[in-house]
Design an enzyme around this catalytic site. Structure first.
Site, PDB file in Angstrom:
ATOM      1  N   SER A 181      51.467  44.928  26.889  1.00  0.00           N
ATOM      2  CA  SER A 181      51.828  46.220  26.569  1.00  0.00           C
ATOM      3  C   SER A 181      53.444  46.289  26.236  1.00  0.00           C
ATOM      4  O   SER A 181      53.914  47.108  25.449  1.00  0.00           O
ATOM      5  CB  SER A 181      51.367  47.300  27.515  1.00  0.00           C
ATOM      6  OG  SER A 181      52.167  46.849  29.033  1.00  0.00           O
ATOM      7  N   HIS A 209      45.359  47.847  25.048  1.00  0.00           N
ATOM      8  CA  HIS A 209      46.237  48.370  23.810  1.00  0.00           C
ATOM      9  C   HIS A 209      45.544  47.662  22.498  1.00  0.00           C
ATOM     10  O   HIS A 209      46.132  47.826  21.385  1.00  0.00           O
ATOM     11  CB  HIS A 209      47.757  47.677  23.988  1.00  0.00           C
ATOM     12  CG  HIS A 209      48.552  48.567  24.968  1.00  0.00           C
ATOM     13  ND1 HIS A 209      49.275  49.609  24.669  1.00  0.00           N
ATOM     14  CD2 HIS A 209      48.597  48.506  26.352  1.00  0.00           C
ATOM     15  CE1 HIS A 209      49.599  50.029  25.594  1.00  0.00           C
ATOM     16  NE2 HIS A 209      48.993  49.517  26.834  1.00  0.00           N
ATOM     17  N   LYS A 240      44.791  55.456  24.773  1.00  0.00           N
ATOM     18  CA  LYS A 240      45.772  54.874  23.701  1.00  0.00           C
ATOM     19  C   LYS A 240      45.076  55.049  22.337  1.00  0.00           C
ATOM     20  O   LYS A 240      45.421  56.073  21.800  1.00  0.00           O
ATOM     21  CB  LYS A 240      46.004  53.250  24.188  1.00  0.00           C
ATOM     22  CG  LYS A 240      46.081  53.011  25.755  1.00  0.00           C
ATOM     23  CD  LYS A 240      47.542  52.639  26.106  1.00  0.00           C
ATOM     24  CE  LYS A 240      47.331  52.528  27.623  1.00  0.00           C
ATOM     25  NZ  LYS A 240      48.011  53.202  28.319  1.00  0.00           N
TER      26      LYS A 240
HETATM   27  C1  LIG Z   1      47.376  46.850  30.024  1.00  0.00           C
HETATM   28  C2  LIG Z   1      47.262  48.333  30.441  1.00  0.00           C
HETATM   29  N1  LIG Z   1      46.115  48.511  31.091  1.00  0.00           N
HETATM   30  C3  LIG Z   1      45.786  49.779  31.915  1.00  0.00           C
HETATM   31  C4  LIG Z   1      46.999  50.730  31.602  1.00  0.00           C
HETATM   32  C5  LIG Z   1      46.548  52.200  32.278  1.00  0.00           C
HETATM   33  O1  LIG Z   1      45.758  52.896  31.483  1.00  0.00           O
HETATM   34  P1  LIG Z   1      45.912  54.521  31.707  1.00  0.00           P
HETATM   35  O2  LIG Z   1      47.233  55.207  30.825  1.00  0.00           O
HETATM   36  O3  LIG Z   1      44.763  55.103  30.833  1.00  0.00           O
HETATM   37  O4  LIG Z   1      46.009  54.819  32.883  1.00  0.00           O
HETATM   38  C6  LIG Z   1      47.918  50.604  30.660  1.00  0.00           C
HETATM   39  C7  LIG Z   1      48.991  51.774  30.512  1.00  0.00           C
HETATM   40  O5  LIG Z   1      49.820  51.719  29.895  1.00  0.00           O
HETATM   41  C8  LIG Z   1      48.120  49.270  29.937  1.00  0.00           C
HETATM   42  O6  LIG Z   1      49.084  49.339  29.331  1.00  0.00           O
END
Ligand SMILES: Cc1ncc(COP(=O)(O)O)c(C=O)c1O
Length: 390
Positions: A181, A209, A240
């Site tokens: 990310s 992502h 996202k």
């Molecule tokens: C790779 C990754 N996994 C999980 C999440 C968490 O997702 P959420 O924002 O729906 O809690 C994010 C959030 O930025 C992320 O970048």
């Protein structure tokens, strides 16, 4: 006023401030569109994860509106009590169909999905192998699981292979982001799948992502690379590209049944609101019916990345809609972000602990809804800013 027992907090906040690592939240006005309004000023928004431009899509609003009429706003309870409605059930069916798996399970957030799934899969007698740049929710899941955690250098398949050869454990779990990310680069999924098969390890991939963006059908990088069959635990977010909130796991019926029984973030947390489930289903339909969104997004990203690299910016290994401009020092990243803000661009400075020390960057997140003129203006501005630095 801080009571004396909490006086240490003021000292720690001062220390963060001095090292340019303090963070504050700033409210924005209006929807997370490509134009952002804050304090009566408008900025070109390059900071959101609304990659396909769906967060303010009228079709999602209409779906949520119809759901409010029928179900009200809140879920009212955790799923196993009375928080689970026909809408969450339909969303799970749609997700399983989309992912080509037997079943899917929806969590309140992607964060909860990672923490709940990892802690349900491994325990004290087990071992986890985790990429050093995995998202914080994976890191926290690993820590909470009480399994032995072996962190391998970013994308370092050779070290992982050695660890798998030598670390004994009852169960072994390899876990990775598919698209990282903060760096916009990709995990070596084909190699990880091969190692998982060879060593009979569980393989869990977080497509947060990449869902909606990569692969012919938009399922993510596992689809694009052709390893979906080996990745038994596939995680995605609704928050996202799908423009909503929530997280999900897709996999076999038994995996999902196990999570329903053991994932504490699912069991002990209020269910995703039915309105959100309705909006997510509308978003999933758009992902399937409008592939032009992801195609345009990735084409724009590739062109912009080539141009910026050609003008001397360091974008690391990014190969996606996430373009980090790596500048090194946190102070420099903050300075550039402030400068760009003056010029009308909202691009966040990403600093440790979100990235490794010395790797602070400005992170550009693109959306399929960005107008070509806005992208061109950004490119010209960044070229000027870079030249001014030299
Ligand atoms: C790779 C990754 N996994 C999980 C999440 C968490 O997702 P959420 O924002 O729906 O809690 C994010 C959030 O930025 C992320 O970048």
């Amino acid at each position: 006023m801080l009571p004396p027992s909490l006086a240490w907090i003021a000292d720690r906040l001062d220390a963060l401030e001095r090292s340019h690592l303090r963070r504050d939240v700033v409210a924005r006005d209006g929807a997370p569109l490509t134009e952002l309004r804050r304090n009566n000023r408008s900025y070109a928004n390059f900071a959101s994860n609304d990659y396909l431009g769906l967060a303010a899509d009228p079709r999602l609003q209409a779906a949520a509106g119809a759901a409010i009429e029928q179900y009200g706003w809140g879920a009212g309870a955790s799923p196993l009590i009375v928080g689970y409605t026909g809408l969450q059930a339909q969303l799970e069916q749609s997700l399983a169909q989309f992912e080509g798996t037997e079943a899917a399970l929806v969590f309140g957030s992607g964060y909860a999905a990672n923490v709940g799934t990892i802690t349900a899969l491994v325990d004290r007698e087990d071992a986890i192998f985790s990429d050093e740049l995995n998202h914080a929710s994976i890191v926290d899941g690993c820590r909470l699981s009480r399994a032995a955690v072996h962190v391998y250098s970013h994308g370092d398949v050779a070290t992982l292979a050695e660890l798998l050869k030598h670390v004994p454990a009852r169960r072994r779990l390899i876990v990775t982001d598919s698209l990282f990310s903060m760096h916009g680069d990709m995990a070596p999924l084909a190699d990880l799948a091969e190692l998982a098969e060879q060593h009979q390890a569980m393989l869990m991939v977080d497509e947060a992502h990449a869902t909606g963006i990569f692969g012919p059908a938009g399922r993510g990088l596992c689809e694009a690379v052709g390893v979906e069959d080996v990745v038994a635990i596939r995680l995605g977010t609704l928050s996202k590209a799908l423009g909503c909130s929530g997280g999900f796991v897709a996999g076999s019926r038994e995996l999902i049944d196990w999570l329903v029984n053991r994932a504490r973030t699912y069991i002990f947390s209020t269910a995703l609101p039915p309105t959100n489930a309705a909006a997510a289903m509308a978003a999933l339909k758009i992902v399937q019916e409008e592939p032009w969104r992801r195609e345009k997004l990735l084409q724009t990203a590739q062109t912009l990345a080539n141009e910026l690299r050609g003008h001397g910016w360091n974008l690391g290994e990014s190969a996606s809609q996430i373009l980090p401009l790596v500048v090194g020092a946190s102070e420099r990243a903050l300075q550039l972000a402030a400068w760009l803000k003056e010029l009308g661009f909202w691009i966040p400075a990403i600093r440790p602990p979100s990235v490794r020390p010395g790797e602070a960057c400005l992170r550009i997140s693109l959306s399929a809804n960005h107008a070509p003129e806005t992208i061109a203006l950004l490119r010209d501005t960044l070229v000027r800013v870079h030249d001014r630095r030299e």
